[in-house]
Scaffold this motif. Structure first.
Motif, PDB file in Angstrom:
ATOM      1  N   ILE A 259     -14.614 156.121   5.557  1.00 59.46           N
ATOM      2  CA  ILE A 259     -13.248 154.749   4.639  1.00 59.46           C
ATOM      3  C   ILE A 259     -12.464 154.433   6.011  1.00 59.46           C
ATOM      4  N   ILE A 287     -19.836 158.293   1.318  1.00 62.10           N
ATOM      5  CA  ILE A 287     -19.447 157.557  -0.426  1.00 62.10           C
ATOM      6  C   ILE A 287     -19.887 157.025  -0.472  1.00 62.10           C
ATOM      7  N   ARG A 288     -19.671 155.706  -2.168  1.00 68.97           N
ATOM      8  CA  ARG A 288     -20.607 155.497  -2.728  1.00 68.97           C
ATOM      9  C   ARG A 288     -20.735 154.616  -2.205  1.00 68.97           C
ATOM     10  N   HIS A 289     -18.889 153.894  -2.232  1.00 68.38           N
ATOM     11  CA  HIS A 289     -18.576 152.598  -1.549  1.00 68.38           C
ATOM     12  C   HIS A 289     -19.692 152.198  -0.154  1.00 68.38           C
TER      13      HIS A 289
END
Lengths: 353, 353
Positions: A259, A287-289
């Motif tokens: 992030i 993470i998926r994003h």
DNA sequence: TTGTACGCGTTATCAC
DNA sequence: GTGATAACGCGTACAA
């Protein structure tokens, strides 16, 4: 249909009366002790079915001193400077954990807690069979009490000075090492490391070491540089602005979290700093994003679901050995992360200031 | 230090013996019934402190038939076609809920469950005081049983044919209406709606209505068009590819979820379809990432944390009225979403095919 | 104000 | 095989 949905809950006594046996016998059937004749067993079994009998967990817990309940503790660090504001609480991790523990007959109490809250009392009060603490730091006062209590406990993504704690972690040092080595291989020389403040026993410290190690293996590499930033999207964004404004020689950034990296991507976009042409960015977690940003994010992947499963398996073993009295050696499970190359990293700019 | 960390758990009896009173008196102090002399009360209080006494939850539950435990049930729709693969399980929602219920003295059991699992038995077995079901659909077989059981239950983000269920939702219809009206105001005429298949009582159906309503208010608007896609990043991405290939007249997309929209953003980027110049995209939820995509995402914002708090408050009321026997009217709480304009939406292209 | 006694539902022990 | 009986720890009506 097992029973009327609002019929009162049956007890062993009730069932016994219905069948015309003693409650002891019914209990024996329920618990499958085997010391019941096939005949009566099946008779009782039928009534058990038709009445929708369920054992009363409280009564059972009271007797057995085991609740078939475990707790996941997530400390909430209110202190703005000390922990991710945007705690994602990985659902994947929980899913892996829940799947395993569920098979073992356990249910999960999920608790957020202030770092000062004592947790041993609640564990005792509810006869919890085990505990998973996520993201604990040495500053957590109640941790020593938990350790001393001998309650089966696992610390995940935690770094504690105590060696007596069972832990599950990714190999943070290796992950950061992978990231940094990859960037060096691309020709980068001025690589910085971004994370929260480096606590003595923190995750970030491990990653920092990995970063430093990679640099030290390369003659051409510059000095290690650490930049502090919270683990949040916004912190990444504002850092990007600062770096863009500074016009430093930095050409690549190793971050301690996706992030943070995603925030950087956005920030650089706003400043017109092209990634990866003028700046390479690498994340941590996958993470998926990370697959859907522009550009997509090169990152260090860890398997959260698998981490949850491993944690669950270890906890079950711990509980079992606690029950039988056989002490288990202190376990330190370390998962190996991998490098996932995507678009946010590229060769070092040809001309470096 | 309240007690030795691995000292055996005290009982009322133990404390009573220590002070030289009966365990009834100790119980009265613990429960603050007031019928104890100030003198003995303080004496007992002191011992309570020093021994670190905690009431045994199982024993108390057995007597009171209330566990001070509630459960959050998250159905896991394995069936690939029927539900978000990337269930984010909003931590914000949970935090809001947990904060409120914690103040009320409750702890939370978090359970993932297959749509076919009966939950009434486990609720009964553990004497759970209440339940929050997240994202339930009418296809969930056990729901009618839960309703019939009279157990305090709230359905969040669920759409059920039953009117007897207490619910907490955002005003989905209004949200989609807002989104669509905004796009119409920007001059778009060919706007499509993307969501999971429109189940009769589903969230998406509500949003679809809102979308249609906005269109119907505008003479120039085209026919409503529904496109089906899973609620996932990848589904959004591949849909973008399909749309780009089709070269249809579509100039704007209303989606049922931010992650779908973010997937679209990425997909369009890959196809060279500029957003918002050639295509406007609008999301739903306003997850944190929505502010950090490129371009940032215009979306319909809902307050997840607040939703959790409202849910908690309602559940506490429900439990209370269940306890006192006063039936509560069926509650339907609906939160109003708002439009957040960012960069992914813009005026309709001047020349539309 | 304080104590006695019983029951909550289950399981473990020990007879039969 | 089966069945009494005694805990487990707590709350409460009732007695003192």
């Amino acid at each position: 249909m097992p029973q009327d949905d609002d019929s009162p809950q049956m007890t062993l006594e009730d069932v016994a009366a219905l069948v015309g046996v003693s409650r002891t016998t019914v209990s024996n059937v329920v618990n499958g002790t085997g010391r019941v004749s096939k005949d009566t067993a099946s008779k009782i079994g039928a009534v058990l079915q038709s009445t929708g009998f369920t054992v009363n967990a409280s009564a059972r817990t009271l007797r057995r001193k085991s609740s078939q309940l475990i707790s996941v503790l997530v400390p909430i660090y209110q202190d703005a400077d000390s922990f991710p504001k945007e705690n994602p609480f990985y659902w994947d991790f929980f899913s892996g954990l829940q799947g395993v523990t569920h098979s073992g007959g356990y249910q999960i109490l999920l608790q957020r807690m202030n770092p000062t809250d004592e947790f041993v009392p609640v564990i005792r009060a509810r006869n919890l069979d085990g505990v998973v603490v996520v993201g604990a730091y040495e500053s957590l006062a109640p941790v020593p009490h938990l350790l001393a209590s001998k309650i089966p406990a696992i610390f995940v993504d935690s770094y504690l000075p105590s060696l007596s704690a069972h832990t599950v972690n990714v190999d943070d040092q290796f992950g950061a090492y992978l990231a940094t080595r990859y960037l060096l291989g691309l020709g980068h020389r001025n690589i910085v490391f971004v994370s929260e403040p480096l606590l003595e026993h923190g995750v970030n410290n491990e990653r920092w070491y990995g970063y430093c190690q990679a640099l030290s293996e390369n003659r051409l590499a510059g000095e290690p540089i650490s930049i502090e930033a919270q683990t949040s999207l916004e912190a990444g964004r504002s850092l990007a602005h600062r770096l863009a404004y500074d016009r430093s020689k930095i050409s690549a950034i190793v971050t301690a979290a996706d992030i943070l990296a995603i925030g950087l991507l956005r920030g650089f976009h706003e400043c017109g700093v092209t990634v990866p042409q003028r700046m390479s960015v690498i994340g941590f977690d996958d993470i998926r994003h990370a697959q859907y940003t522009v550009p997509t994010l090169t990152t260090i992947r860890q398997d959260s679901f698998g981490k949850g499963e491993k944690t669950g398996q270890l906890l079950l073993r711990l509980i079992e050995s606690h029950r039988t009295g056989h002490k288990l050696d202190v376990q330190h499970i370390q998962l190996t992360p991998t490098l996932v190359v995507r678009e946010s990293t590229g060769p070092a700019p040809a001309i470096e200031a």
